[in-house]
Design an enzyme around this catalytic site. Structure first.
Site, short mmCIF file in Angstrom:
data_model
loop_
_atom_site.label_atom_id
_atom_site.label_comp_id
_atom_site.label_asym_id
_atom_site.label_seq_id
_atom_site.Cartn_x
_atom_site.Cartn_y
_atom_site.Cartn_z
N GLY A 64 -2.02 0.90 -2.51
CA GLY A 64 -0.87 1.79 -2.31
C GLY A 64 -1.25 3.23 -2.62
O GLY A 64 -0.83 4.17 -1.91
N SER A 65 -2.05 3.42 -3.64
CA SER A 65 -2.51 4.76 -4.01
C SER A 65 -3.38 5.35 -2.91
O SER A 65 -3.31 6.54 -2.60
CB SER A 65 -3.30 4.72 -5.32
OG SER A 65 -2.52 4.16 -6.35
N ALA A 66 -4.22 4.50 -2.31
CA ALA A 66 -5.09 4.96 -1.21
C ALA A 66 -4.23 5.47 -0.06
O ALA A 66 -4.52 6.52 0.53
CB ALA A 66 -5.99 3.81 -0.74
N LYS B 30 -10.72 0.84 -4.91
CA LYS B 30 -11.51 1.08 -6.14
C LYS B 30 -11.61 -0.18 -6.98
O LYS B 30 -10.81 -1.12 -6.85
CB LYS B 30 -10.88 2.20 -6.99
CG LYS B 30 -9.44 1.94 -7.49
CD LYS B 30 -9.33 1.18 -8.79
CE LYS B 30 -7.88 0.83 -9.12
NZ LYS B 30 -7.69 -0.19 -10.12
N PRO C 126 -6.42 -5.08 -0.38
CA PRO C 126 -5.34 -6.03 -0.63
C PRO C 126 -4.12 -5.37 -1.27
O PRO C 126 -4.26 -4.48 -2.11
CB PRO C 126 -5.97 -7.06 -1.58
CG PRO C 126 -7.19 -6.40 -2.13
CD PRO C 126 -7.65 -5.42 -1.10
N ASP D 282 -3.40 6.29 -10.05
CA ASP D 282 -4.66 6.08 -9.35
C ASP D 282 -4.82 6.96 -8.11
O ASP D 282 -5.88 6.95 -7.47
CB ASP D 282 -4.77 4.61 -8.88
CG ASP D 282 -5.00 3.65 -10.04
OD1 ASP D 282 -5.47 4.09 -11.11
OD2 ASP D 282 -4.71 2.45 -9.87
N ALA E 139 -1.07 -5.06 -3.75
CA ALA E 139 -0.85 -5.51 -5.14
C ALA E 139 -2.05 -6.31 -5.64
O ALA E 139 -1.91 -7.34 -6.30
CB ALA E 139 0.44 -6.32 -5.25
N GLY E 140 -3.24 -5.83 -5.33
CA GLY E 140 -4.47 -6.56 -5.65
C GLY E 140 -5.28 -5.95 -6.78
O GLY E 140 -6.34 -6.44 -7.12
N GLY E 141 -4.82 -4.84 -7.35
CA GLY E 141 -5.58 -4.20 -8.42
C GLY E 141 -6.72 -3.33 -7.90
O GLY E 141 -7.65 -2.98 -8.63
O1 C5P Z 1 1.17 5.29 -12.14
P1 C5P Z 1 1.62 4.09 -11.38
O2 C5P Z 1 2.96 4.30 -10.73
O3 C5P Z 1 0.61 3.55 -10.43
O4 C5P Z 1 1.83 2.95 -12.46
C1 C5P Z 1 2.53 1.76 -12.19
C2 C5P Z 1 3.01 1.16 -13.50
O5 C5P Z 1 1.89 0.71 -14.28
C3 C5P Z 1 3.75 2.14 -14.40
O6 C5P Z 1 5.11 2.17 -14.11
C4 C5P Z 1 3.48 1.57 -15.79
O7 C5P Z 1 4.35 0.50 -16.05
C5 C5P Z 1 2.09 0.98 -15.66
N1 C5P Z 1 1.04 1.90 -16.14
C6 C5P Z 1 0.90 2.09 -17.50
N2 C5P Z 1 -0.06 2.94 -17.96
C7 C5P Z 1 -0.90 3.56 -17.10
C8 C5P Z 1 -0.79 3.36 -15.72
C9 C5P Z 1 0.20 2.53 -15.26
O8 C5P Z 1 1.65 1.52 -18.30
N3 C5P Z 1 -1.85 4.37 -17.59
#
Ligand code: C5P
Length: 304
Positions: A108-110, A12, A100, A142, A102-104
């Protein structure tokens, strides 16, 4: 031959990412516009005996992905089994990575979304999309969007989704960086510099209107990312990619989610092809990939 369920899941890009101050639970309230793009990971689940869960990873950045129970796809399989399965349900997951690490771009979510769908089919569970979306939200902010795909407005911590209208297809070029960025670190930097300059909702409304009518200029002006400064502070080479890349083509560029991937929106295929060639020469860029969006979310490719 053993049964195998093969699932494809898109990456995404956040066309808009508006961040509000940190909540009491540690997450930030977001308003974000997600678009799923045709850069897919493939997750294949095969049965394993005595409730064993295991994973192997190949492809883009595979050596950076853990294969123990900290792997989000394994956690997804374990959560699904605990809620809807039986203790003897086991699976081996094979993840082929193109998104990628840790690419934003929610790689990992996928993989977690892919594991939920693949294991639910492999184990013959009677679990519908609403239940899978609930499990997905427990696994990460995500993950629900990786299941859903298309274009969606995300609120809450990004997990509350409303599909949005998007006319036509957009051409993207993604410039991958030499290293990854931790999402948690980028949000922590955002807090440190107290950049609670939340992008106003009207900007996102303008972007949504632009997407609904395929108005490229409205989409361009509406694209925004409140995490961009933090991502650049933690990985300054992003700025070179943004600045030098824009000189080479593309309609506009944005840091994808928490970075460090930079997403270039292109006017057409020719624009995208030319940009790929130009970006490939930049020292700040490790690899360049083209994709189209929006595309559907996680879907079963084969079930044998
Ligand atoms: O939800 P996820 O585990 O992917 O988020 C990873 C990290 O990103 C969280 O531990 C948090 O530090 C940060 N995060 C946040 N606010 C969000 C989504 C993620 O602070 N809405």
């Amino acid at each position: 031959m053993d049964a195998a369920v093969r699932v494809q899941v898109p990456g995404k890009v956040n066309l808009a990412l508006s961040v509000s101050p940190r909540r009491e639970d540690g997450y930030h309230e977001l308003t974000t516009l997600f678009m799923a793009v045709s850069l897919h990971d493939v997750v294949t689940a095969t049965p394993a005996r005595r409730g064993r869960l295991s994973v192997e990873v190949s492809g883009e950045g595979a050596d950076q992905v853990p294969v123990d129970m900290s792997n989000l796809a394994l956690k997804a399989a374990a959560l699904l089994r605990a809620r809807y399965g039986a203790p003897d349900h086991g699976a081996h997951l094979r993840i082929e990575k193109r998104i990628p690490v840790a690419g934003g771009m929610a790689g990992g979510s996928a993989d977690a979304a892919g594991a939920l769908l693949a294991c639910s089919v492999l184990w013959g569970l009677d679990v519908g999309q609403p239940e899978l979306l609930e499990l997905a939200a427990e696994l990460g902010s995500d993950v629900p969007f990786s299941l859903m795909g298309g274009c969606a407005l995300g609120t809450g911590r990004g997990e509350q989704l409303a599909p949005t209208l998007c006319k036509g297809t957009y051409e993207w070029v993604f410039a991958l960086a030499h290293r990854g960025l931790s999402t948690a670190r980028v949000f922590a930097d955002y807090d440190t510099y107290n950049e609670a300059q939340t992008t106003p909702r009207m900007v996102i409304d303008g972007l949504m209107t632009g997407l609904a009518s395929h108005d490229l200029e409205a989409v361009r002006t509406g694209m925004c990312n409140d995490l961009e400064h933090s991502a650049i502070r933690l990985h300054p080479a992003i700025l070179d990619t943004l600045e030098e890349g824009l000189g080479l083509g593309g309609v506009t560029a944005i840091v994808s989610g928490s970075g460090p991937t930079v997403a270039f929106l292109c006017g057409d295929e020719d624009d995208a092809v030319n940009l790929v060639v130009g970006l490939s020469t930049l020292p700040s860029v490790r690899a360049v990939v083209r994709a189209k969006g929006p595309v559907p979310g996680a879907r079963v490719l084969s079930n044998s």
